[in-house]
Motif scaffolding. Structure first.
Motif, PDB file in Angstrom:
ATOM      1  N   ARG A 125      10.623  11.503  10.314  1.00 19.99           N
ATOM      2  CA  ARG A 125      10.865  12.785  10.972  1.00 19.99           C
ATOM      3  C   ARG A 125       9.702  13.696  10.623  1.00 19.99           C
ATOM      4  O   ARG A 125       9.590  14.169   9.504  1.00 19.99           O
TER       5      ARG A 125
ATOM      6  N   THR B 143       8.079  17.623  15.097  1.00 15.16           N
ATOM      7  CA  THR B 143       8.349  16.398  15.840  1.00 15.16           C
ATOM      8  C   THR B 143       7.674  16.453  17.185  1.00 15.16           C
ATOM      9  O   THR B 143       7.507  17.508  17.780  1.00 15.16           O
TER      10      THR B 143
ATOM     11  N   PHE C  62       8.343  15.651  20.314  1.00 19.49           N
ATOM     12  CA  PHE C  62       8.903  16.179  21.538  1.00 19.49           C
ATOM     13  C   PHE C  62       9.433  17.592  21.399  1.00 19.49           C
ATOM     14  O   PHE C  62       9.517  18.324  22.370  1.00 19.49           O
TER      15      PHE C  62
ATOM     16  N   SER D 139       8.185   7.972  18.921  1.00 17.40           N
ATOM     17  CA  SER D 139       9.252   8.947  19.140  1.00 17.40           C
ATOM     18  C   SER D 139      10.120   8.458  20.292  1.00 17.40           C
ATOM     19  O   SER D 139       9.601   8.162  21.372  1.00 17.40           O
ATOM     20  N   SER D 140      11.418   8.360  20.068  1.00 15.95           N
ATOM     21  CA  SER D 140      12.334   7.917  21.119  1.00 15.95           C
ATOM     22  C   SER D 140      13.194   9.086  21.580  1.00 15.95           C
ATOM     23  O   SER D 140      13.609   9.927  20.775  1.00 15.95           O
ATOM     24  N   TYR D 141      13.447   9.138  22.892  1.00 17.12           N
ATOM     25  CA  TYR D 141      14.214  10.214  23.507  1.00 17.12           C
ATOM     26  C   TYR D 141      15.135   9.652  24.564  1.00 17.12           C
ATOM     27  O   TYR D 141      14.880   8.588  25.126  1.00 17.12           O
TER      28      TYR D 141
ATOM     29  N   ILE E 266      16.772  16.856  27.922  1.00 12.87           N
ATOM     30  CA  ILE E 266      16.781  15.864  26.858  1.00 12.87           C
ATOM     31  C   ILE E 266      18.012  16.014  25.982  1.00 12.87           C
ATOM     32  O   ILE E 266      18.396  17.114  25.609  1.00 12.87           O
TER      33      ILE E 266
ATOM     34  N   PHE F 142      18.826  15.864  22.653  1.00 16.15           N
ATOM     35  CA  PHE F 142      18.099  15.824  21.394  1.00 16.15           C
ATOM     36  C   PHE F 142      18.901  15.186  20.259  1.00 16.15           C
ATOM     37  O   PHE F 142      18.330  14.805  19.233  1.00 16.15           O
TER      38      PHE F 142
ATOM     39  N   HIS G 146      17.389  11.848  19.640  1.00 18.23           N
ATOM     40  CA  HIS G 146      15.970  11.748  19.291  1.00 18.23           C
ATOM     41  C   HIS G 146      15.772  11.145  17.901  1.00 18.23           C
ATOM     42  O   HIS G 146      16.450  11.502  16.944  1.00 18.23           O
ATOM     43  N   ARG G 147      14.819  10.218  17.799  1.00 19.18           N
ATOM     44  CA  ARG G 147      14.455   9.603  16.525  1.00 19.18           C
ATOM     45  C   ARG G 147      12.947   9.404  16.475  1.00 19.18           C
ATOM     46  O   ARG G 147      12.300   9.207  17.495  1.00 19.18           O
ATOM     47  N   ASP G 148      12.373   9.440  15.243  1.00 20.25           N
ATOM     48  CA  ASP G 148      10.961   9.127  15.025  1.00 20.25           C
ATOM     49  C   ASP G 148      10.857   7.920  14.104  1.00 20.25           C
ATOM     50  O   ASP G 148      11.715   7.697  13.238  1.00 20.25           O
TER      51      ASP G 148
END
Length: 260
Positions: free
Chosen positions: A4, A8, A10, A154-156, A243, A245, A248-250
């Motif tokens: 994280r 971040t 996004f 980064s996933s969204y 989005i 959120f 969301h993950r990094d």
């Protein structure tokens, strides 16, 4: 390919890309075109820490398969990742390879199995294993081999009511132009914006991935995002509304990669 970041990726983009829905940004978007699809096969593994040294030693046979495919027309790149920020349900290692066709991916997978690369004693020590296949139409790389590089992912997930072209608009209006500048100045050596080609998860998920040759590149990418935020005249929550959120993950990994 799980960190994280202080800023971040996004969270910053969400503010900047609010301006992507205005006329000036749309003019910029016209300069970016989708490329032919690039496919990537990612094989994720969870190994006990005591086996990590053996995992590194066991990669030789698979590398020979990759090198042969790279010298032909099957692959455009391949590599492996060691996770740096571990999560209870996340992988510790992965191996990946990229091709301009699904056939290229699958033919290499067949060769790995024929060479016994999928049933080595080291791999048999895994406690978990899963595979994913991605497709990207926004990507670029610098040819060469990179050892000990850093991959940030980064996933969204888009909300169900997001516009059908939300990811494409984001890519064309902001992400690709910024990534191309970072690629040109050597800050990064590869980037791609991925969606699953084989949907093992619900549609709507996408990844923004970049590879930096050294740790300093990660700071430079974050600085570029901050600078874009300062100089962009537009602000607001418009894009953020598209989005989810909570999803969301990094991820952050140490990477060995070779690109044709």
């Amino acid at each position: 390919m799980n960190s994280r970041m202080r800023t971040t990726f996004f969270a910053t983009c969400a503010l900047i890309v609010t301006g992507a829905w205005t006329v000036p940004a749309l003019a910029q978007a016209a300069e970016v075109s989708e490329k032919p699809p690039m496919y990537t096969y990612v094989s994720d593994w969870v190994f006990p820490r005591a086996q990590w040294t053996e995992i590194e030693k066991s990669r030789g046979g698979t590398t020979k398969v990759f090198e042969k495919a790279l010298s032909g027309s099957s692959l455009i790149g391949y590599g492996d990742d060691l996770t740096l920020v571990h999560q209870p349900d996340g992988s510790t290692h992965d191996t990946w390879w990229s091709s301009m066709s699904m056939a290229g991916l699958l033919n290499v997978l067949d060769e790995i199995h024929k060479a016994g690369g999928a049933t080595t004693p080291a791999l048999n020590s895994a406690t978990k294993h899963w595979d994913e296949v991605f497709v990207s139409r926004f990507y670029n790389w610098r040819a060469g081999s990179y050892t000990g590089a850093y991959t940030h992912t980064s996933s969204y997930k888009l909300k169900a009511d997001a516009p059908d072209d939300a990811m494409e608009s984001l890519s064309k209006s902001f992400i690709v132009p910024m990534m191309e500048k970072l690629l040109a100045d050597g800050t990064i050596v590869e980037y791609e914006i991925d969606q699953q080609a084989v949907h093992t998860q619900a549609p709507g998920m996408f990844l923004i991935v970049y590879i930096s040759q050294n740790a300093g590149g990660v700071d430079k990418v974050n600085a570029a995002l901050q600078q874009s935020l300062k100089t962009n005249p537009f602000a607001g929550p418009a894009f953020g509304s598209m989005i989810d959120f909570a999803e969301h993950r990094d991820e952050l990994a140490r990477t060995n990669a070779t690109y044709k």
